[in-house]
Design an enzyme around this catalytic site. Structure first.
Site, PDB file in Angstrom:
ATOM      1  N   GLY A 116       0.834  -1.206   0.000  1.00 33.66           N
ATOM      2  CA  GLY A 116       0.000   0.000   0.000  1.00 33.66           C
ATOM      3  C   GLY A 116       0.855   1.237   0.000  1.00 33.66           C
ATOM      4  O   GLY A 116       1.315   1.697  -1.045  1.00 33.66           O
ATOM      5  N   ASP A 156      -3.889  -1.634   9.348  1.00 34.93           N
ATOM      6  CA  ASP A 156      -4.042  -2.215  10.681  1.00 34.93           C
ATOM      7  C   ASP A 156      -5.320  -3.046  10.794  1.00 34.93           C
ATOM      8  O   ASP A 156      -5.334  -4.094  11.437  1.00 34.93           O
ATOM      9  CB  ASP A 156      -3.967  -1.101  11.734  1.00 34.93           C
ATOM     10  N   ALA A 157      -6.398  -2.588  10.163  1.00 40.05           N
ATOM     11  CA  ALA A 157      -7.665  -3.341  10.226  1.00 40.05           C
ATOM     12  C   ALA A 157      -7.548  -4.651   9.434  1.00 40.05           C
ATOM     13  O   ALA A 157      -8.019  -5.700   9.885  1.00 40.05           O
ATOM     14  CB  ALA A 157      -8.811  -2.493   9.700  1.00 40.05           C
ATOM     15  N   HIS A 193       3.938  -0.570  13.317  1.00 41.61           N
ATOM     16  CA  HIS A 193       3.021   0.093  14.229  1.00 41.61           C
ATOM     17  C   HIS A 193       2.814  -0.837  15.421  1.00 41.61           C
ATOM     18  O   HIS A 193       2.800  -2.064  15.252  1.00 41.61           O
ATOM     19  CB  HIS A 193       1.689   0.332  13.498  1.00 41.61           C
ATOM     20  N   GLY A 195       5.094   6.524   3.878  1.00 43.24           N
ATOM     21  CA  GLY A 195       5.940   5.665   3.055  1.00 43.24           C
ATOM     22  C   GLY A 195       6.371   6.374   1.779  1.00 43.24           C
ATOM     23  O   GLY A 195       7.451   6.100   1.231  1.00 43.24           O
ATOM     24  N   GLU A 242      -1.028  11.725  14.675  1.00 41.49           N
ATOM     25  CA  GLU A 242      -1.725  11.844  13.377  1.00 41.49           C
ATOM     26  C   GLU A 242      -3.115  12.479  13.532  1.00 41.49           C
ATOM     27  O   GLU A 242      -3.577  13.180  12.641  1.00 41.49           O
ATOM     28  CB  GLU A 242      -1.790  10.480  12.670  1.00 41.49           C
ATOM     29  N   GLU A 283      -2.496  33.204   2.819  1.00 37.81           N
ATOM     30  CA  GLU A 283      -2.173  33.631   4.185  1.00 37.81           C
ATOM     31  C   GLU A 283      -2.368  32.500   5.209  1.00 37.81           C
ATOM     32  O   GLU A 283      -1.926  32.615   6.346  1.00 37.81           O
ATOM     33  CB  GLU A 283      -3.075  34.837   4.527  1.00 37.81           C
ATOM     34  N   GLU A 289       1.809  30.018   2.173  1.00 35.54           N
ATOM     35  CA  GLU A 289       3.004  30.623   2.761  1.00 35.54           C
ATOM     36  C   GLU A 289       3.635  29.680   3.796  1.00 35.54           C
ATOM     37  O   GLU A 289       4.863  29.588   3.911  1.00 35.54           O
ATOM     38  CB  GLU A 289       2.645  31.962   3.428  1.00 35.54           C
ATOM     39  N   SER A 341       9.316  39.689   9.880  1.00 30.48           N
ATOM     40  CA  SER A 341       9.413  41.059  10.408  1.00 30.48           C
ATOM     41  C   SER A 341       9.283  41.084  11.927  1.00 30.48           C
ATOM     42  O   SER A 341       8.718  40.157  12.522  1.00 30.48           O
ATOM     43  CB  SER A 341       8.294  41.907   9.806  1.00 30.48           C
TER      44      SER A 341
HETATM   45  N1  LIG Z   1       0.929   4.817   5.549  1.00 27.81           N
HETATM   46  C1  LIG Z   1       2.096   5.129   6.117  1.00 27.81           C
HETATM   47  O1  LIG Z   1       2.893   5.876   5.556  1.00 27.81           O
HETATM   48  C2  LIG Z   1       2.486   4.555   7.464  1.00 27.81           C
HETATM   49  C3  LIG Z   1       3.499   5.170   8.217  1.00 27.81           C
HETATM   50  C4  LIG Z   1       3.984   4.537   9.366  1.00 27.81           C
HETATM   51  C5  LIG Z   1       3.416   3.327   9.752  1.00 27.81           C
HETATM   52  N2  LIG Z   1       2.395   2.786   9.023  1.00 27.81           N
HETATM   53  C6  LIG Z   1       1.882   1.460   9.421  1.00 27.81           C
HETATM   54  O2  LIG Z   1       2.305   0.535   8.425  1.00 27.81           O
HETATM   55  C7  LIG Z   1       1.319  -0.494   8.258  1.00 27.81           C
HETATM   56  C8  LIG Z   1       0.848  -0.516   6.808  1.00 27.81           C
HETATM   57  O3  LIG Z   1       0.143   0.693   6.563  1.00 27.81           O
HETATM   58  P1  LIG Z   1      -0.157   1.235   5.093  1.00 27.81           P
HETATM   59  O4  LIG Z   1      -0.713   2.612   5.266  1.00 27.81           O
HETATM   60  O5  LIG Z   1       1.032   1.044   4.228  1.00 27.81           O
HETATM   61  O6  LIG Z   1      -1.310   0.225   4.661  1.00 27.81           O
HETATM   62  P2  LIG Z   1      -2.366   0.389   3.476  1.00 27.81           P
HETATM   63  O7  LIG Z   1      -3.660   0.892   4.008  1.00 27.81           O
HETATM   64  O8  LIG Z   1      -1.742   1.182   2.394  1.00 27.81           O
HETATM   65  O9  LIG Z   1      -2.601  -1.128   3.060  1.00 27.81           O
HETATM   66  C9  LIG Z   1      -1.528  -1.989   2.725  1.00 27.81           C
HETATM   67  C10 LIG Z   1      -1.974  -3.159   1.897  1.00 27.81           C
HETATM   68  O10 LIG Z   1      -3.000  -3.879   2.515  1.00 27.81           O
HETATM   69  C11 LIG Z   1      -3.678  -4.590   1.485  1.00 27.81           C
HETATM   70  N3  LIG Z   1      -4.943  -5.070   2.039  1.00 27.81           N
HETATM   71  C12 LIG Z   1      -5.951  -4.324   2.574  1.00 27.81           C
HETATM   72  N4  LIG Z   1      -6.929  -5.149   3.005  1.00 27.81           N
HETATM   73  C13 LIG Z   1      -6.511  -6.419   2.767  1.00 27.81           C
HETATM   74  C14 LIG Z   1      -7.043  -7.698   3.020  1.00 27.81           C
HETATM   75  N5  LIG Z   1      -8.218  -7.833   3.625  1.00 27.81           N
HETATM   76  N6  LIG Z   1      -6.346  -8.791   2.639  1.00 27.81           N
HETATM   77  C15 LIG Z   1      -5.147  -8.675   2.026  1.00 27.81           C
HETATM   78  N7  LIG Z   1      -4.570  -7.477   1.765  1.00 27.81           N
HETATM   79  C16 LIG Z   1      -5.247  -6.373   2.137  1.00 27.81           C
HETATM   80  C17 LIG Z   1      -3.800  -3.555   0.385  1.00 27.81           C
HETATM   81  O11 LIG Z   1      -3.906  -4.198  -0.863  1.00 27.81           O
HETATM   82  C18 LIG Z   1      -2.463  -2.832   0.508  1.00 27.81           C
HETATM   83  O12 LIG Z   1      -1.511  -3.382  -0.360  1.00 27.81           O
HETATM   84  C19 LIG Z   1       0.218  -0.157   9.268  1.00 27.81           C
HETATM   85  O13 LIG Z   1       0.517  -0.841  10.458  1.00 27.81           O
HETATM   86  C20 LIG Z   1       0.366   1.353   9.481  1.00 27.81           C
HETATM   87  O14 LIG Z   1      -0.139   1.803  10.703  1.00 27.81           O
HETATM   88  C21 LIG Z   1       1.938   3.351   7.890  1.00 27.81           C
HETATM   89  C1  LIG Z   2       2.365   8.824   8.235  1.00 23.79           C
HETATM   90  C2  LIG Z   2       1.847   8.709   9.663  1.00 23.79           C
HETATM   91  C3  LIG Z   2       0.686   9.646   9.874  1.00 23.79           C
HETATM   92  O1  LIG Z   2       2.907   9.090  10.531  1.00 23.79           O
HETATM   93  C4  LIG Z   2       1.512   7.256  10.043  1.00 23.79           C
HETATM   94  O2  LIG Z   2       1.436   7.148  11.441  1.00 23.79           O
HETATM   95  C5  LIG Z   2       0.273   6.672   9.426  1.00 23.79           C
HETATM   96  O3  LIG Z   2      -0.531   6.086  10.162  1.00 23.79           O
HETATM   97  O4  LIG Z   2       0.104   6.760   8.203  1.00 23.79           O
HETATM   98 MG   LIG Z   3      -0.111   6.036  12.205  1.00 27.91          MG
HETATM   99 MG   LIG Z   4       3.007   7.985  12.287  1.00 27.86          MG
END
Ligand SMILES: NC(=O)c1ccc[n+]([C@@H]2O[C@H](COP(=O)([O-])OP(=O)(O)OC[C@H]3O[C@@H](n4cnc5c(N)ncnc54)[C@H](O)[C@@H]3O)[C@@H](O)[C@H]2O)c1
Ligand SMILES: CC(C)(O)[C@@H](O)C(=O)O
Ligand SMILES: [Mg+2]
Ligand SMILES: [Mg+2]
Length: 347
Positions: free
Chosen positions: A39, A99-100, A123, A152, A211, A243, A247, A269
């Site tokens: 993702g 996460d879900a 996470h 990411g 967040e 504004e 900026e 300023s």
């Molecule tokens: N998004 C970020 O930049 C970010 C930053 C720091 C930490 N995290 C953590 O990293 C982890 C991944 O987050 P993300 O934002 O990259 O995830 P995302 O929401 O982009 O999903 C990642 C992948 O999950 C797959 N997916 C969704 N439902 C599915 C299912 N039921 N079965 C199989 N695949 C499924 C999607 O195809 C996708 O490739 C999480 O724990 C998040 O909290 C994310």
């Molecule tokens: C990029 C963030 C907000 O720092 C991350 O925690 C996420 O859940 O996507």
């Molecule tokens: Mg987060």
């Molecule tokens: Mg974060």
């Protein structure tokens, strides 16, 4: 670990100097790193690790995202697999589904976690809220996290520019006696700037607060409030957007990023400095109760509950998209679109 003084508080951190990439490569030389999910974090982390010379494969279900992985150079049958196959091949399983979605896939992941393998998160969510997620790792695997402090997308962009996002790392379970070294090696491998240590509970609590707070929720709230007041008092969208947002992102935040708030103030300023120094306190006092409410809502697990319930619905993506479209279609962000199109570098 290097001891660094953070504003009077000493902390131990890991820098790239003391844990260079070569050392990370050595530590993980015999590992197959399986990035499950492509993702937002999946592409950033897997591409950075691949470019850093690690043995990485991607596991992603077929569809648009699988095709994106192919476009990014992952080869079906060689470095790109269906999730189950990647889980089988991987020795370090990077659980990078939303996460879900991790809840739904957990039984499959658990079945693949043979003794000696490692389970990696970005996470603290899944295991901290185990009563809600059911994610309880077997005791004979290492469990750790590296949580990049940013999107990411930025993780990848900064890596390509030769820069790096900072990440936290934490150990949940050290079955091999080597979990900490592996976690740090992964942190270096994904392209982190420096690494600071935390635990799963603190990571998830601070991350959910950040967040919802200043990083995303509060910033939109404060932008909207100021924009509305300016518009209600007869200022044009151009004036109100410049504004309020343009900026900040184009001029002032880069200065803060470079050298801190006082330096940004000092480059404005004395009129602005006087006003900002007088007004930050009323804003602080007005918002602190909201931050306290937010933190308590995270602590009571209410935020985790909402996140799981809402993001587990079959149409959660469509519903998120409707709310994102409301933001996008608001006058403020439509004005922003027009403003961006007028940036000299875009013409
Ligand atoms: N998004 C970020 O930049 C970010 C930053 C720091 C930490 N995290 C953590 O990293 C982890 C991944 O987050 P993300 O934002 O990259 O995830 P995302 O929401 O982009 O999903 C990642 C992948 O999950 C797959 N997916 C969704 N439902 C599915 C299912 N039921 N079965 C199989 N695949 C499924 C999607 O195809 C996708 O490739 C999480 O724990 C998040 O909290 C994310
Ligand atoms: C990029 C963030 C907000 O720092 C991350 O925690 C996420 O859940 O996507
Ligand atoms: Mg987060
Ligand atoms: Mg974060």
């Amino acid at each position: 670990m290097a001891t660094i003084n953070f504003g009077g508080v000493e902390e131990q951190v890991v820098t790239r100097e003391e844990f260079p990439l070569e050392k990370a490569r050595e530590v993980l030389a015999n590992e197959t790193i399986a990035v499950i999910g492509y993702g937002v974090q999946g592409p950033g982390q897997s591409l950075n690790m691949r470019d850093n010379g690690f043995n990485v494969i991607v596991g992603q279900r077929k569809g648009k995202t699988y095709d994106k992985a192919i476009a990014d150079g992952w080869v079906p049958g060689e470095t790109l697999f269906e999730i189950e196959e990647a889980l089988e091949k991987g020795t370090i399983i990077c659980f990078l589904l939303s996460d879900a979605a991790q809840i739904e896939l957990w039984p499959t992941v658990k079945a693949a976690l043979k003794p000696g393998k490692s389970l990696y998160f970005s996470h603290g969510f899944g295991v901290t809220y185990k009563e809600k997620t059911g994610i309880v790792p077997p005791t004979d695997v290492d469990v750790f996290l590296v949580a990049p402090k940013g999107s990411g997308t930025s993780l990848r962009r900064l890596f390509v520019e030769g820069k790096g996002l900072n990440s936290s790392f934490a150990i949940y379970q050290d079955a091999s006696g080597n979990a900490r070294t592996k976690a740090i090696a992964m942190g270096i491998g994904v392209g982190s700037g420096y690494l600071f240590e935390t635990d799963f509970y603190k990571e998830v609590t601070s991350d959910l607060t950040g967040e919802r707070g200043t990083l995303m929720g509060a910033i939109q709230g404060i932008f909207a409030a100021q924009y509305e007041v300016l518009r209600a008092n007869g200022h044009s969208p151009s004036e109100a957007f410049n504004e309020t947002v343009e900026e900040l992102t184009q001029s002032l935040m880069p200065l803060v990023a470079e050298n801190g708030m006082d330096w940004m103030y000092a480059n404005c300023s004395t009129t602005a400095q006087r006003g900002a120094l007088d007004w930050w306190k009323p804003f602080h006092d007005a918002t602190k109760p909201v931050f306290e409410k937010l933190y308590n809502s995270v602590k009571s697990q209410e935020q985790a509950e909402i996140s799981i319930t809402r993001n587990s619905q079959p149409d959660y993506r469509e519903k998120l998209e409707i709310e994102l479209a409301e933001l996008r279609d608001s006058e403020m962000w439509q004005a922003g679109k027009a403003v961006r199109s007028l940036r000299p570098e875009r013409s």
